[in-house]
Design an enzyme around this catalytic site. Structure first.
Site, PDB file in Angstrom:
ATOM      1  N   ASP A 236      50.625 -42.892  23.651  1.00 14.36           N
ATOM      2  CA  ASP A 236      50.081 -42.277  22.435  1.00 14.36           C
ATOM      3  C   ASP A 236      49.730 -43.354  21.407  1.00 14.36           C
ATOM      4  O   ASP A 236      50.257 -44.463  21.464  1.00 14.36           O
ATOM      5  CB  ASP A 236      51.122 -41.334  21.803  1.00 14.36           C
TER       6      ASP A 236
HETATM    7  N1  URA Z   1      55.533 -39.658  26.326  1.00 15.35           N
HETATM    8  C1  URA Z   1      55.051 -39.432  25.094  1.00 15.35           C
HETATM    9  O1  URA Z   1      55.364 -38.425  24.471  1.00 15.35           O
HETATM   10  N2  URA Z   1      54.221 -40.329  24.549  1.00 15.35           N
HETATM   11  C2  URA Z   1      53.859 -41.482  25.165  1.00 15.35           C
HETATM   12  O2  URA Z   1      53.103 -42.273  24.606  1.00 15.35           O
HETATM   13  C3  URA Z   1      54.375 -41.709  26.451  1.00 15.35           C
HETATM   14  C4  URA Z   1      55.213 -40.779  27.008  1.00 15.35           C
END
Ligand code: URA
Length: 241
Positions: free
Chosen positions: A104
């Site tokens: 993310d």
């Molecule tokens: N899980 C998440 O919620 N975000 C990420 O960036 C990776 C795994």
């Protein structure tokens, strides 16, 4: 591989076709010890020695970088709004590179960048169940029961329950720190798993993917090439070194 000299300079030195033509005309490029004069000259990358400004250029079909992704950068090759992970590799030839899996915008940590589609597929295919370990900071106290929920799987609105995952509580208090290891990669998966258990994630950082561990000497935004052994273990599909 047979290839035009100006294209080869583009692939190995991150030069545009025009820049490559200019350096050839300026006699900065040697082919087997002789100054090249024609940008369109065909060279054999396996048998001929190409030198630019005194340095031998080696063609690599595949390249592999470990990046400590900083927050605020998108795991994509293009984006209209944000800087992408490829924008970080300013001094590299990023043509054909892609991030293996997504983190993310606000997640930090281990991200592999490569142009090797087969390895990328093997590491992200849902059928392969490659493990990913994250460090997580959440709001509120973590109790041992939540470790069981992670182990047993939970309904986060997907077709199936989440696969068994491991939660190791490192510190529990008003804010708690833990390590979580999952073997799938649904959208926002870690955040959704904690949300399901009533917690909001304040910070998330990926530490491992399969056998690959984030180099702790890399500050956020720094990257390096994978070592030969890191690459060999990843290709073998080893889950731990
Ligand atoms: N899980 C998440 O919620 N975000 C990420 O960036 C990776 C795994």
């Amino acid at each position: 591989m047979l290839c035009r000299l100006d294209k080869f300079l583009g692939m190995t030195c991150h030069l545009t076709r025009q820049e490559a033509k200019t350096v050839i005309r300026k006699k900065l490029v040697l082919v087997d010890g002789t100054f090249a004069t024609r940008p369109e000259q065909k060279i054999d990358t396996e048998t001929q020695k190409i030198t630019y400004q005194g340095e031998e250029l080696l063609y690599e079909e595949f390249v592999y970088y470990m990046l400590n992704k900083p927050a605020g950068v998108v795991s994509a090759t293009k984006d209209n709004l944000h800087k992408t992970v490829l924008d970080i590799l300013t001094s590299e030839n990023v043509s054909g590179l892609f991030p293996v899996g997504r983190l993310d915008l606000d997640t930090e940590g281990l991200l592999l960048l490569t142009n090797d589609g087969e390895l990328g597929h093997n590491l992200t295919s849902p059928a392969k169940h490659v493990s990913k370990q994250y460090e997580v900071l959440v709001e509120g106290e973590l109790t041992p029961e939540i470790c069981e929920t992670f182990q047993n799987g939970m309904d986060i609105g997907e077709k199936h329950l989440t696969r068994p995952s491991e939660l190791i509580i490192l510190e529990s208090g008003a804010k708690s720190r833990a390590l979580v290891t999952i073997s799938e990669g649904k959208f926002h998966q870690v955040k959704r798993m904690f949300a399901h258990c009533g917690y909001s994630v304040l910070y998330l950082k990926r530490l491992k993917m399969g056998s690959l561990t984030l180099d702790e000497n890399l500050a956020p935004g720094e990257y390096r090439r994978l070592t030969e052994s890191e690459l060999a273990y990843l290709k073998e599909g080893k889950t731990d070194v």
